[in-house]
Design a protein around this motif. Structure first.
Motif: not given
Length: 836
Positions: A809-815
């Motif tokens: 998903p494009l909400v993927l975080t750096e972590a």
């Protein structure tokens, strides 16, 4: 201690199998030692295989010789006296080769008065193996009852083949468990007293005698069969929920014309060696440890025990000896688990279809534990949706059932959390259950807005969505046709192009993917998707993706109506063309008067770092296709956008305005959901997040890949990435054969040269396919390890089993991206045993 065993084929096919072994073995010996008349003489027994060393879980050791008597049961029945003499001669031959006990399989044990006369004639202990066969079949039935939560007490079982030695032993064991029995025998009722004589008087009230299988079909669901004739049970007449433990060879269950999932046919009487049992290091994974016939297993167990006494002779097998051999088998690491049906392992899923037929009114119909719910779901999927795909899920350890999802995370029934890097193949750009999108759905439903209002009113939310898409799309793409999926949106685009032009061809690209409906499939550039459905639409021509020269050569012919293309090939493996390619495609299509249909089903709505991928080169297509994440994956929807001029050309009259429609396309609920999705994509700037996090992910994965030659490429744009593997096994089988060839006493190369050319071609093709499938298996192990060991879900692309898609998903975080990078690096290290 060394044993011998005389098996025989139970079918014509197995007889030909024995014939193949015989011819091959003699030919190899001839190549090793030269021709001799003795080598090609008549044989009483055909060598099958030898066990040089078997080591049980107790440390006991034995070895054995297994030979075939090349006669079927029918052939033995035709002349039992001659066969009995041949069995005796075979025993003497095995004795001369070092055997200290000989097992008799199938009819070789029946002739000679169930081994009694045979034992009297030879000076070596013999066994028919019937005790362990009976024990195993008895255990098979009890295990099936336990799986179905059925108590043996007062359950009626048909014992077919009574009073044969195996059937009689099973009957006595089941009576001890409290079962009621129907004993199915041959012959007339005049033998009643004789037949009852084998059963203790105390059990007579629990049995009934019958010489008709028809007496069982209507009322009974449990059967144990061990006749000497085979083919007596008609599977079509069995009640739903029936279990048949078929310990007979040949099988007592007749061949079925149709496969039934509501009955279970168990290959009865089989024994398997556990992992602690060794058949010699040289045998390795090819040792014949699984599903041995009970007669062979009994001979082996007696040899491990050093027992030089005859066993399992005659009609009446003492129950204490039946139970003793079963206990000895377990002690040495041999069990009746797993069970098999038609040679295939039986799992819990095989019982799912049977359970409703055995569940009492007091038992709940709902699976209680998470494991039971998962198995029940898989069974329903197998039964009602796609059985082969269910097998694929199990084989590759992805038979999960998720119960919740949030953002980039999915949680299964057991509470295990997974990072989702598949995201519905690009459907979930906003993540799982984005709160603003789910709130919009709840509000819509709570307000009781109408969803289905075609042709009797104007759809309010659908009109709003069309306006919104027109504002967001490049150029003047202000007419929108709504459908339910990407492939439907492509179909609409194709029909629009055909309706707006006079005649000519459609162009599409190699390795492209546009869906699996007939029109979309006609412009999908992967033959394996197309073969089963040809002929497809006529006048569709394929060109290489990324090659402007090929495109212009086709356009120059002047008969191209439209080009269907993805700006980045998604299912083809995130293939990104050279910079400027799409802009030149637009220029060429305009110059030569061809329509440009841009399929942004995967690339659109922020996936590549811009709202539409065509914006990277400021390209305005004639037709733009969207779907997948248009509603955040919550409601099926697709959209096909074009200019008013093009739409008017195709459909701009009262006769033509509804030439192409979709019943559920343009529903208000889907449109309201899509409006909320577009809000989220814009407000949370997901395209920019995809660009930034995707760039970091791409750089890190390329850095890892540089260390491992089995990774051919890491590519993509934004969060539309792919990893292509190349762990080649080409030539491995030929090299294996060559490596072994000069070490073998016979001449493999000469044998191969003597094969007809057609046989060589088929072998070469089969070898190439097998080596190719090993590459696929290597990539699937990556997928399995990432999920099983690191809790990260990935999968392959539709066009290639060697390309792993990375589409979170494009909400993927750096972590979360870092978590994937660390996991992928770890799996690469684990899988780096062989580096080319």
């Amino acid at each position: 201690m060394k044993f011998g065993f005389i098996a025989h084929p139970t079918s014509v096919g197995l007889k030909r199998h024995a014939k193949l072994i015989d011819l091959t073995e003699r030919s190899f010996r001839e190549q090793d030692r030269g021709f001799s008349p003795e080598l090609w003489q008549w044989r009483n027994l055909v060598p099958f295989f030898a066990l040089d060393e078997v080591v049980s879980s107790t440390g006991a050791r034995c070895s054995g010789i297994v030979d075939y008597m090349p006669l079927t049961a029918e052939e033995m029945l035709a002349d039992p006296r001659t066969v009995a003499r041949r069995v005796e001669a075979g025993i003497e031959d095995l004795k001369a080769r070092g055997a200290e006990i000989v097992g008799l399989g199938g009819f070789t044990g029946i002739v000679g008065n169930r081994g009694i006369h045979t034992a009297e004639k030879v000076k070596i202990p013999v066994t028919t193996g019937n005790s362990l066969t009976a024990y195993a079949a008895y255990q098979n039935l009890l295990q099936a009852m336990e799986k179905l939560d059925v108590s043996p007490v007062d359950t009626e079982v048909a014992v077919v083949g009574y009073p044969g030695s195996i059937a009689l032993a099973i009957a006595l064991l089941l009576l001890e468990q409290g079962c009621r029995l129907t004993l199915v025998h041959r012959g007339g009722d005049e033998k009643r007293e004789q037949l009852l004589g084998y059963i203790p008087q105390a059990f007579h009230s629990a049995i009934r005698l019958s010489n008709r299988m028809e007496d069982c079909y209507e009322n009974l669901r449990f059967y144990v069969a061990a006749t000497s004739t085979g083919g007596v049970i008609d599977p079509a007449r069995l009640r739903p929920g029936s279990v048949v433990v078929d310990a007979a060879l040949p099988r007592d269950v007749m061949p079925a014309h149709t496969v039934r999932s509501d009955i279970l046919l168990i290959d009865g009487g089989l024994i398997s060696a556990g992992p602690e049992v060794s058949f010699g290091d040289a045998a390795g994974n090819f040792a014949p440890k699984m599903f041995m016939n009970g007669c062979l297993a009994e001979t082996l167990i007696l040899s491990l025990e050093g027992r030089r006494d005859s066993y399992s002779l005659g009609r009446v097998l003492p129950l204490e000896k039946v139970l003793e051999i079963g206990e000895l088998a377990q002690r040495h690491g041999f069990t009746t688990h797993p069970m098999a049906s038609a040679g295939e392992r039986i799992g819990d899923e095989h019982y799912r279809d049977l359970q409703p037929h055995h569940r009492s009114s007091s038992q709940g119909a709902t699976a209680s534990s998470h494991g039971e719910q998962r198995e029940a779901s898989l069974a329903r999927f197998r039964r009602h949706i796609n059985p082969l795909l269910a097998d694929f899920y199990q084989f590759n350890h992805c038979e999960r059932v998720f119960q919740s999802g949030s953002g980039c995370t999915l949680t299964d029934l057991d509470g295990t959390r997974y990072l989702d890097f598949v995201a519905g193949y690009g459907c979930l750009n906003t993540g799982h259950n984005h709160p603003k999108i789910t709130a919009a759905i709840r509000e819509y439903l709570a307000a009781e807005h109408p969803t289905f209002v075609q042709y009797v009113s104007v759809p309010y939310h659908t009109a709003l969505l069309a306006e919104r898409l027109s504002q967001l799309a490049p150029g003047d793409l202000s007419r929108v046709f709504f459908s339910n999926s990407g492939t439907e949106a492509v179909e609409a685009a194709i029909k629009l192009a055909l309706a707006a032009t006079d005649s000519g061809r459609l162009l599409y690209c190699e390795n492209g993917y546009h869906g699996k409906t007939l029109g979309a499939l006609s412009v999908t550039g992967r033959q394996r998707h197309r073969n089963a459905f040809e002929p497809l639409l006529p006048q569709c021509s394929e060109i290489p993706f990324g090659c402007l020269e090929s495109l212009e050569a086709e356009l120059r012919k002047g008969d191209v109506r439209a080009l269907v293309i993805e700006p980045i090939q998604g299912e083809g493996g995130a293939i990104v063309p050279a910079d400027g390619y799409l802009g030149e495609v637009r220029r060429l299509c305009t110059h030569y008067g061809a329509l440009l249909i841009l399929d942004e089903v995967q690339t659109g709505l922020g996936r590549t770092g811009k709202l539409f991928c065509c914006e990277w080169e400021n390209v305005v297509p004639d037709i733009l296709v969207l779907s997948k994440s248009l509603s955040g994956g919550a409601i099926p929807i697709g959209a096909t956008l074009c200019s008013p001029t093009l739409w008017d050309t195709a459909y701009g009259s009262i006769d033509r305005c509804i030439l192409h429609t979709s019943t559920f396309g343009g529903g208000n609920l889907a449109a309201a959901t899509a409006l909320a999705t577009l809000d989220v994509i814009e407000e949370e700037n997901l395209a920019e997040n995809a660009r930034l996090v995707g760039a970091r992910l791409l750089d890190a994965l390329r850095e890892i890949a540089a260390q491992y030659p089995f990774i051919r490429a890491v590519r993509g744009r934004g969060l539309m990435l792919a990893i292509e593997f190349c762990q080649s096994f080409e030539g491995s089988i030929e090299s294996t054969v060559q490596e072994l060839a000069h070490r073998l006493p016979w001449n493999p190369r000469s044998s191969y040269r003597m094969l007809p050319d057609s046989a060589k071609r088929h072998l070469d093709k089969a070898i190439a396919e097998l080596e190719s499938s090993m590459q696929d298996m290597f990539v699937l192990r990556f997928v399995s390890k990432l999920s099983q060991e690191h809790g990260i879900l990935t999968f392959l692309t539709a066009n290639s089993n060697r390309i792993m898609r990375i589409q979170p998903p494009l909400v993927l975080t750096e972590a979360e991206a870092s978590q994937f990078i660390l996991a992928f690096d770890s799996v690469c290290r684990d899988m780096s045993t062989f580096l080319d």
